[in-house]
Design a protein around this motif. Structure first.
Motif, PDB file in Angstrom:
ATOM      1  N   GLU A 151      80.198 -11.580  -2.157  1.00 34.66           N
ATOM      2  CA  GLU A 151      79.773 -10.631  -3.023  1.00 34.66           C
ATOM      3  C   GLU A 151      78.369 -11.347  -3.575  1.00 34.66           C
ATOM      4  O   GLU A 151      78.092 -12.166  -3.483  1.00 34.66           O
ATOM      5  N   ARG A 155      84.454  -9.076  -0.464  1.00 38.53           N
ATOM      6  CA  ARG A 155      83.679  -8.307   0.341  1.00 38.53           C
ATOM      7  C   ARG A 155      83.837  -9.061   1.767  1.00 38.53           C
ATOM      8  O   ARG A 155      83.760  -9.983   1.889  1.00 38.53           O
ATOM      9  N   ASN A 200      84.880  -3.499   0.497  1.00 38.54           N
ATOM     10  CA  ASN A 200      84.736  -4.286  -0.824  1.00 38.54           C
ATOM     11  C   ASN A 200      85.927  -3.794  -1.632  1.00 38.54           C
ATOM     12  O   ASN A 200      86.541  -2.568  -1.562  1.00 38.54           O
ATOM     13  N   ASN A 213      73.322  -5.192  -1.999  1.00 33.50           N
ATOM     14  CA  ASN A 213      74.682  -4.261  -2.416  1.00 33.50           C
ATOM     15  C   ASN A 213      74.258  -3.050  -2.108  1.00 33.50           C
ATOM     16  O   ASN A 213      72.963  -2.459  -2.068  1.00 33.50           O
TER      17      ASN A 213
END
Length: 282
Positions: A43, A148, A136, A93
């Motif tokens: 993540e 993730r 995710n 992201n």
């Protein structure tokens, strides 16, 4: 009679040849990768969690169908979201591109399989094969995502991979005596010039004060910092971290990278020049 048998023999030979061709061509249409890890450390920023998981994926270039099986365990709570996100390399992201939350088991440990069409709009084939989408799973404690997993297909001609590169004090110059150890997995995409990496370390003697890629230098030599990834790096004695960097031809050059002239280094106050180092060798 012999002529008839001869004709039948020729027919069967042609059938066998065509069947062999079909068997040979089919694997070229499908790319697969099993055991892709899902973790909180992937993540951005990294999450501290005991949850783990993995994904098996396959993509058929003819039908444009992406098929996957997700397994997860020990989430901190019932899932509140489950998606494919993109486009984003490791360390960045991106938004939701395929929402499969409604169909997954709402359990802290579970498994789910499905398929999605790579339509060129929500999910693009080139970006998929270049590792720019990720799974995710979200929870109440981690609404931005608890675990993730990057979707990466390693067995492609434009990709080179090295797994389990050792982070050791003995690779430092001069060598460092330390209980600290670790490994690095690296993947370099010659088409996108993206170098992706996943670092694990444990038992450092002090909290990290720096983490970098240095170069150019062969084993046994030192070199300046070329890529500083310390900002989001966990400041822990043991941990994991995932990120990527563009091989821009200035700071990091492709030829030198492929020739093993860059290295990872983790620094701290007890070892300001570096406690553990790993040479990037494909």
């Amino acid at each position: 009679m012999m002529k008839v048998l001869s004709k039948f023999g020729l027919v069967w030979l042609l059938v066998a040849l065509f069947a062999a061709c079909d068997d040979h061509d089919t694997p070229q249409d499908v790319v697969r990768q099993n055991g892709l890890p899902l973790s909180g450390s992937q993540e951005t920023p990294a999450k501290e969690t005991q949850a783990t998981g993995w994904a098996d994926v396959s993509y058929n270039k003819t039908t444009h169908l992406l098929t996957f099986t997700l397994n997860w365990a020990n989430l901190t709570g019932i899932p509140t979201g489950a998606h494919i996100h993109g486009t984003a390399a490791r360390g960045t992201n991106a938004g939701v591109k395929f929402d499969f939350f409604s169909a997954i088991p709402k359990t802290t440990t579970g498994m789910y399989s499905t398929s999605v069409v790579v339509d060129g709009t929500a999910i693009n084939e080139s970006d998929l094969l270049n590792g720019l989408y990720y799974f995710n799973i979200h929870t109440p404690t981690n609404p931005g995502g608890e675990i993730r997993g990057q979707i990466e297909f390693y067995d492609q001609p434009h990709i080179v991979v090295a797994k389990g590169l050792l982070l050791q004090g003995s690779q430092q110059v001069p060598p460092v005596v330390s209980a600290g150890t670790g490994t690095v997995d690296v993947m370099y995409n010659k088409s996108t010039k993206l170098l992706s990496y996943f670092i694990k370390w444990k038992d450092l003697e002090a909290t990290p004060t720096g983490s970098h890629i240095h170069g150019t230098a062969a084993p046994g030599a030192n070199a300046p910092i070329q890529h500083d990834f310390f900002t989001n790096f966990p400041k822990t004695l043991s941990g994991e971290f995932s990120n990527s960097v563009i091989v821009d031809g200035v700071k990091i050059k492709e030829t030198e990278l492929l020739n093993g002239l860059y290295y990872f280094n983790i620094h701290n106050v007890l070892h300001p020049a570096g406690e553990i180092r790993a040479q990037i060798v494909f």
